[in-house]
Design an enzyme around this catalytic site. Structure first.
Site, short mmCIF file in Angstrom:
data_model
loop_
_atom_site.label_atom_id
_atom_site.label_comp_id
_atom_site.label_asym_id
_atom_site.label_seq_id
_atom_site.Cartn_x
_atom_site.Cartn_y
_atom_site.Cartn_z
CD GLU A 144 -3.95 2.55 -12.88
OE1 GLU A 144 -3.03 1.80 -13.28
OE2 GLU A 144 -3.90 3.78 -12.89
CD GLU A 153 3.27 0.56 -14.52
OE1 GLU A 153 2.29 0.40 -13.77
OE2 GLU A 153 3.60 1.65 -15.00
N1 SAH Z 1 -4.25 2.20 -7.18
C1 SAH Z 1 -3.69 3.55 -7.23
C2 SAH Z 1 -2.23 3.55 -7.67
C3 SAH Z 1 -1.93 2.86 -8.96
S1 SAH Z 1 -0.24 2.91 -9.39
C4 SAH Z 1 -4.55 4.41 -8.11
O1 SAH Z 1 -5.26 3.85 -8.94
O2 SAH Z 1 -4.49 5.63 -8.03
C5 SAH Z 1 0.26 1.26 -9.19
C6 SAH Z 1 0.86 0.96 -7.82
O3 SAH Z 1 0.97 -0.43 -7.70
C7 SAH Z 1 2.25 1.51 -7.59
O4 SAH Z 1 2.23 2.23 -6.41
C8 SAH Z 1 3.14 0.26 -7.47
O5 SAH Z 1 4.16 0.44 -6.51
C9 SAH Z 1 2.15 -0.79 -7.01
N2 SAH Z 1 2.38 -2.20 -7.39
C10 SAH Z 1 2.56 -2.68 -8.64
N3 SAH Z 1 2.59 -4.03 -8.66
C11 SAH Z 1 2.38 -4.42 -7.37
C12 SAH Z 1 2.29 -5.70 -6.75
N4 SAH Z 1 2.35 -6.83 -7.45
N5 SAH Z 1 2.11 -5.73 -5.41
C13 SAH Z 1 2.02 -4.60 -4.68
N6 SAH Z 1 2.09 -3.36 -5.23
C14 SAH Z 1 2.26 -3.27 -6.56
#
Ligand code: SAH
Length: 699
Positions: A144, A153
């Site tokens: 996500e 993002e």
């Molecule tokens: N999966 C959770 C949070 C989603 S928010 C849910 O659905 O509730 C997205 C998260 O991904 C954030 O915490 C951000 O720090 C992390 N993130 C984004 N790109 C990333 C990457 N390439 N590798 C590791 N973490 C990542």
């Protein structure tokens, strides 16, 4: 480790050094993060869970072990869903350390420690192999990583890498696919966020028209996304010129390419008009069946029953490089260009002959078009888009507001007025000049309005308005040709302001230039006042409300973490929100709580007030809204907050160009009965030394 961060205080303007612990940024990020909002997004959660269950059962159905890679696990939510759905093992990747730590705790608390391995790394750093972070490649990819623009993002490079190195060929992906939709519209309101409309001024010697520089006409503006709660845009504020069309989609179960590219669709306007804006949103199909769909479509596209309020995913407004008159039924091409992180749009008319169903010709045309549509990412050429952000454009285009300023300037200006303006990127100096001030000076602070010269040139004002580049405290008599200022004006507006009262910097600047003011100086605005009202939010309360459990998983650790971060420094502080996007109803009357007299210098002592407001209506008191009003001249005021209150229901209309301050109460007060009105007491203190406003509310 401690570091010192220097910054100019937004209210007082003085340089200050703040000692920041290394945790400071963490706390800021968590306190203001969208994690809580995501966990409250029931529609999203339910659909992810359904999609994950379906993917796990497909893999199991093939007799394979279900190995999940969850990139950006946050609280660990999606991994816990996968483990509950029967996945054999989950690798939960999270780059943000405090979140990874929280995920470890949450996973443990929910009893999944043996099934979920939290890895605190960026996914591109993750290794696979017997000694690696992952024993083997995964066959289910869950993420996500989307923002309102879908790719902002970094979802595309992350997927590209994951398919190359972290997952098996033919893996199941949840979500399976994302699709971006667009609709071409005409909207004076939204166009006013990008273009400066001519300003008409009735002067003594006839009408003057202030025009934008020609460079602005075709300026593509800035590349930053304009994401808004489109559901708050009334249908009367735009006209749809096309149907909703599919612009492009991304299949996440196949290798993803992140390199820049473009997509083109053919459009036939359903109505003639001026094409100005492309509205856009996306949906995600959680699985290949297309039956589990989560959509950001606005209210006019889907039934209200499908509406889910969320702030972490909204809708996008894209501005075409220039306005294009279009005719109903004519053939148009809309192109979406994207790089790894952002999208922009371009509209082209089909040329003569293209309407013929001649395949060869069309093909040749297509090639020609391909070359033509490789449009550069928008870079502002006219500089106005660097000077003014979108709400500021909207504010400057607000004719009612301009009228108030003109009316009050007319009251205070005389033919021998020596006028000094202090405000960022302001049109006031021009208005003052047109309205007959003898000498107009514009104090440009910290080089913030340097780009303004193009604008003056376009209106032949270079030698009429003198730009002084100096901080107010460094203003010298020579800057003013040894004259005293008889009229000091400000909107006030400063680009460094985040909260409404930060614009009180005008008062500090006024104090700093005191020695240059004539004894009978007129200051416009003459005063300002801070106003407050207790409200019940329709939805915004969610972003600060604890989640407890989410789809049956205990995520209280996350609530505690957010609470800690809010208490770290943010407690007793208000936060800025543009309330036109976040409806609320008033539970109290609006109340003036503090006044600031610009005719005098900033006092040494604090300004404080205490009192109480009665709750007049049934409802939940989520918090107080605060805003500033400026009293320009006798009986002429402008509000940066409440514009109108409809009294029976307490519906509020907010200034659409400004952010208001929202102070969330630590506990929600529910008032049920009107016969025994409850009151909220408040204590508000403006520290004139620090420029900060502290507040406290009690039932
Ligand atoms: N999966 C959770 C949070 C989603 S928010 C849910 O659905 O509730 C997205 C998260 O991904 C954030 O915490 C951000 O720090 C992390 N993130 C984004 N790109 C990333 C990457 N390439 N590798 C590791 N973490 C990542």
């Amino acid at each position: 480790m401690k570091t010192f961060c220097g910054r100019a205080n937004p209210t007082t303007g003085s340089m200050e050094w703040l000692e920041e612990g290394e945790d400071y940024d963490y706390h800021q990020e968590i306190a203001r993060s969208r994690y809580a909002d995501m966990l409250h997004d029931k529609d999203r959660n339910v659909k992810y869970y359904e999609g994950i269950r379906a993917a796990v059962s497909r893999v199991k159905g093939r007799g394979e072990k279900a190995i999940v890679l969850d990139i950006g696990t946050g609280t660990g939510l999606l991994s816990m869903m996968a483990a509950s759905a029967g996945a054999d093992f989950c690798y939960a990747i999270e780059v943000f350390k405090p979140m990874a730590n929280a995920a470890v705790k949450i996973v443990e608390k929910n009893g999944f420690s043996d099934k979920i391995k939290v890895i605190n790394k960026h996914s591109t750093e993750v290794t696979v192999g017997p000694d690696g972070d992952m024993q083997c490649r995964a066959n289910i990819l869950v993420t996500e990583l989307f923002d309102t623009e879908l790719i902002g993002e970094g979802a595309l490079p992350t997927y590209e890498h994951a398919h190359k190195y972290l997952v098996q060929e033919g893996c199941e992906a949840v979500p399976h696919k994302a699709t971006v939709y667009v609709q071409l519209v005409e909207s004076r309101r939204m166009w006013s966020w990008k273009k400066l409309f001519p300003v008409h001024v009735e002067a003594e010697d006839g009408e003057k028209i202030l025009v934008p520089p020609s460079e602005m006409e075709n300026c593509p503006g800035v590349p930053s996304v304009c994401d808004i709660q489109l559901n708050q845009m009334p249908s009367s504020d735009f006209t749809a010129l096309s149907d909703v069309v599919t612009m492009f989609s991304v299949d996440f179960s196949k290798p993803v390419q992140s390199a820049s590219t473009y997509y083109r669709v053919q459009l036939e306007p359903v109505k003639s008009g001026k094409a100005q804006i492309v509205l856009s949103w996306w949906d995600i199909d959680m699985d290949p069946s297309g039956m589990i769909n989560c959509t950001m479509a606005p209210y006019w596209v889907k039934p209200t029953s499908a509406l889910q309020w969320r702030d972490h995913w909204m809708q996008c407004v894209y501005f075409l490089p220039r306005e294009e008159p279009v005719l109903q039924g004519e053939k148009l091409y809309l192109t979406a260009c994207r790089d790894q992180y952002s999208v922009w749009y371009n509209l082209q008319k089909a040329r003569e002959g293209e309407n013929k169903a001649d395949e060869e010709e069309n093909k040749a045309d297509e090639e020609e078009h391909k070359a033509a549509v490789r449009v550069e990412s928008p870079v502002c050429r006219c500089r106005a888009h660097l000077l003014w952000n979108r709400p500021r454009f909207g504010e400057l285009n607000d004719q009612d507001r301009t009228r108030q300023y003109i009316k009050s300037l007319r009251k205070v200006l005389k033919t021998d007025s020596v006028c000094l303006c202090i405000s960022d990127g302001s049109l006031l100096p021009v208005l003052a000049h047109y309205l007959g001030a003898k000498q107009v000076q514009y104090l440009v602070l910290f080089f913030r309005s340097l780009h303004f010269s193009l604008f003056f040139k376009a209106n032949h004002l270079e030698d009429k308005i003198k730009i002084i580049e100096a901080r107010p405290e460094l203003l010298k008599p020579s800057h003013l040709e040894d004259k005293k200022i008889s009229v000091l004006v400000g909107e006030p507006f400063f680009t460094t302001s985040l909260l409404p009262w930060h614009n009180l910097y005008f008062w500090y600047a006024r104090t700093a230039v005191s020695t240059h003011l004539a004894s009978d100086v007129t200051v416009l605005p003459q005063s300002a006042s801070l106003h407050m009202m207790v409200v019940e939010f329709q939805d915004l309360w969610r972003i600060r409300s604890p989640c407890g459990t989410c789809e049956g998983f205990d995520v209280q650790t996350m609530d505690d973490m957010i609470k800690d971060s809010l208490n770290f420094r943010e407690s007793k502080e208000a936060e800025p929100h543009p309330l036109w996007e976040y409806p609320c109803k008033s539970l109290s009357d609006p109340q003036e709580v503090l006044t600031f007299d610009f005719t005098k210098t900033v006092p040494q002592h604090c300004l404080s007030t205490e009192g109480s407001v009665k709750l007049l209506r049934k409802g939940k008191s989520h918090g107080a809204v605060l805003w500033m009003e400026y009293h320009l001249a006798a009986n002429i005021s402008v509000s940066t907050g409440l514009m109108q209150l409809s009294n029976e229901k307490g519906n509020c209309e907010w200034n659409p160009h400004c952010k208001q301050a929202v102070y969330f109460f630590s506990s929600v007060i529910e008032s049920e009965i009107l016969s025994d009105p409850t009151a909220v007491t408040y204590a508000i203190n403006f520290d004139t030394k620090t420029g900060e406003i502290a507040m406290d509310f009690k039932l």
